[in-house]
Design a protein around this motif. Structure first.
Motif, PDB file in Angstrom:
ATOM      1  N   PHE A  16       2.049   1.706   5.702  1.00 11.65           N
ATOM      2  CA  PHE A  16       1.794   0.215   5.086  1.00 11.65           C
ATOM      3  C   PHE A  16       1.397   0.325   3.788  1.00 11.65           C
ATOM      4  O   PHE A  16       0.309   1.079   3.219  1.00 11.65           O
ATOM      5  CB  PHE A  16       0.696  -0.441   5.984  1.00 11.65           C
ATOM      6  CG  PHE A  16       1.202  -0.403   7.397  1.00 11.65           C
ATOM      7  CD1 PHE A  16       2.093  -1.427   7.694  1.00 11.65           C
ATOM      8  CD2 PHE A  16       0.747   0.377   8.270  1.00 11.65           C
ATOM      9  CE1 PHE A  16       2.660  -1.458   9.362  1.00 11.65           C
ATOM     10  CE2 PHE A  16       1.155   0.504   9.888  1.00 11.65           C
ATOM     11  CZ  PHE A  16       2.081  -0.781  10.058  1.00 11.65           C
ATOM     12  N   THR A  18       0.537  -2.599   2.224  1.00 11.52           N
ATOM     13  CA  THR A  18      -0.318  -3.881   1.968  1.00 11.52           C
ATOM     14  C   THR A  18      -0.512  -4.015   3.197  1.00 11.52           C
ATOM     15  O   THR A  18       0.309  -3.902   4.549  1.00 11.52           O
ATOM     16  CB  THR A  18       0.214  -4.794   1.362  1.00 11.52           C
ATOM     17  OG1 THR A  18      -0.608  -5.904   0.958  1.00 11.52           O
ATOM     18  CG2 THR A  18       1.355  -5.557   1.787  1.00 11.52           C
ATOM     19  N   GLU A  20      -2.011  -7.069   6.529  1.00 10.22           N
ATOM     20  CA  GLU A  20      -1.473  -8.123   7.344  1.00 10.22           C
ATOM     21  C   GLU A  20      -2.529  -9.331   6.801  1.00 10.22           C
ATOM     22  O   GLU A  20      -3.777  -9.036   6.545  1.00 10.22           O
ATOM     23  CB  GLU A  20      -1.690  -8.137   8.840  1.00 10.22           C
ATOM     24  CG  GLU A  20      -0.694  -8.862   9.421  1.00 10.22           C
ATOM     25  CD  GLU A  20      -0.900  -8.541  10.905  1.00 10.22           C
ATOM     26  OE1 GLU A  20       0.319  -7.962  11.556  1.00 10.22           O
ATOM     27  OE2 GLU A  20      -1.863  -8.772  11.587  1.00 10.22           O
ATOM     28  N   THR A 154       8.148  -4.648  -0.632  1.00 10.35           N
ATOM     29  CA  THR A 154       9.384  -5.100   0.158  1.00 10.35           C
ATOM     30  C   THR A 154      10.383  -4.972  -1.182  1.00 10.35           C
ATOM     31  O   THR A 154      11.556  -4.460  -0.790  1.00 10.35           O
ATOM     32  CB  THR A 154       9.405  -6.582   0.637  1.00 10.35           C
ATOM     33  OG1 THR A 154       8.323  -6.756   1.465  1.00 10.35           O
ATOM     34  CG2 THR A 154      10.521  -7.005   1.016  1.00 10.35           C
ATOM     35  N   VAL A 181       2.906  -4.313   5.683  1.00  7.51           N
ATOM     36  CA  VAL A 181       4.193  -4.191   5.206  1.00  7.51           C
ATOM     37  C   VAL A 181       4.541  -2.964   5.083  1.00  7.51           C
ATOM     38  O   VAL A 181       3.696  -2.196   4.242  1.00  7.51           O
ATOM     39  CB  VAL A 181       4.423  -5.030   4.132  1.00  7.51           C
ATOM     40  CG1 VAL A 181       5.666  -4.771   3.532  1.00  7.51           C
ATOM     41  CG2 VAL A 181       4.140  -6.445   4.098  1.00  7.51           C
ATOM     42  N   ARG A 182       5.325  -2.223   5.949  1.00  2.00           N
ATOM     43  CA  ARG A 182       5.765  -0.797   5.658  1.00  2.00           C
ATOM     44  C   ARG A 182       6.682  -0.711   4.396  1.00  2.00           C
ATOM     45  O   ARG A 182       7.491  -1.408   4.031  1.00  2.00           O
ATOM     46  CB  ARG A 182       6.735  -0.599   6.973  1.00  2.00           C
ATOM     47  CG  ARG A 182       5.830  -0.397   8.090  1.00  2.00           C
ATOM     48  CD  ARG A 182       6.763   0.165   9.415  1.00  2.00           C
ATOM     49  NE  ARG A 182       6.069   0.013  10.535  1.00  2.00           N
ATOM     50  CZ  ARG A 182       5.516   0.487  11.122  1.00  2.00           C
ATOM     51  NH1 ARG A 182       4.801   1.804  10.540  1.00  2.00           N
ATOM     52  NH2 ARG A 182       4.775   0.486  12.241  1.00  2.00           N
TER      53      ARG A 182
END
Lengths: 215, 215
Positions: A16, A18, A20, A154, A181-182
């Motif tokens: 990740f 970032t 959640e 992203t 965010v992966r």
């Protein structure tokens, strides 16, 4: 040759970049500062906070590539602010009046607005464009220098998937965020097009660099 | 003190410890041998294949912890064979008549069967038990020595989630598998209970060790 470069995207061991629950107050969500403690322990990182001291080794050296040879940046809409910033006509980004870019910065957004000239050489331009189109536009503005692909994760993933990145520097931080965010989804086999180097440093992070083969 | 140890679970940069499409012929699915090339480049790994040569540095040294001080192993049903092996009464695992364990091995399965004594000190026992129960059983068999938690990734994750692992050695391989079985899901904050060390080696992998704090 003008390269498209990603510099120091920090990623947790579980992938990740970032956390959640991102907001204006928590740009990395529940990750807080944990992905970037290594950075703020260096001389370069401490100078960003206007503080003295810090480490002067490999972590510091690689951070100093951030501005080196860069003529423009492209960033995603998420990095420029907080969810909903495009509804605020006065929003000029979270970096104050003299942002740390000192070049043209192209913000990818579905809500373009007039350009904003800041102090210190940073001008924000807002464009609704594909990764390839944005890179072409930024390259023209970069005057032969490199273009930094600034994140968030992203948009970095989108540029990687489109085969547009020449140099990728990610920093694996040995924490498990569990959610967020992966960075890596949908990039199977990415390594085939790159020379890959992994170097861990005394701060506990591992710098992984992907350099396009044959460059 | 008898520790519960995980030795050399290889994980791709995107967090997969095995690929998709596992079968008898492809125990790691579409990952093939890519997660373990670093291992088969060492003297220890080459000896497993009955071949001479190989590297003798840190990768080799850490692999040699595999048997050191281990009195029993627990492995998941998936590692013992292939999907459906429990329907084959003659199946004795994929390692031949003299398996590389040389201790009691407890196979976690919902389909227990009588124990199988192999050459070289390996005996397979089949138990339907929770992670904590299995560890207690294996500890009794280990005679005061450590218990290796042998994998695959799903059972390692279950033991980590249950807080049962004292020492975890994972090897980050800088490839992107894109799909398969993730090691890290559901383990947010795991690092808080451990001292963590990252060391990259010239083969390109990074050894990350989690050692329970205060051990």
């Amino acid at each position: 040759m003008s390269l498209a470069r990603v510099q120091h995207i920090s990623v947790s061991l579980d992938g990740f970049a970032t956390g959640e629950g991102q907001s204006l107050e928590a740009p990395f969500g529940h990750a807080g500062e944990r992905l970037h403690e290594w950075m703020f322990a260096t001389r370069w990182g401490r100078a960003m906070l206007r503080r003295p001291g810090g480490s002067g080794g490999v972590d510091d050296a690689i951070l100093r590539l951030f501005p080196a040879g860069i003529g423009a940046e492209i960033m995603g809409a998420g990095k420029f602010g907080y969810p909903g910033w495009h509804e605020n006509p006065d929003w000029k980004g979270p970096w104050g009046s003299n942002p740390p870019f000192h070049t043209p910065v192209f913000v990818l957004t579905h809500h373009p607005r007039p350009s904003i000239e800041m102090k210190g050489g940073t001008t924000y331009h807002f464009i609704d464009a594909s990764p390839a189109e944005a890179l072409e536009t930024a390259r023209e503005a970069a005057g032969g220098q490199d273009v930094r692909i600034g994140g968030g994760p992203t948009m970095v993933r989108d540029f990687l998937a489109a085969g547009l990145i020449d140099h990728l520097h990610i920093v694996v931080v040995p924490i498990l965020l569990g959610r967020g965010v992966r960075l890596w989804d949908g990039l199977e086999g990415l390594e085939k097009d790159y020379e890959v180097e992994s170097v861990s440093t005394p701060s506990g992070v591992t710098h992984v660099t992907f350099t396009r083969a044959g460059l």
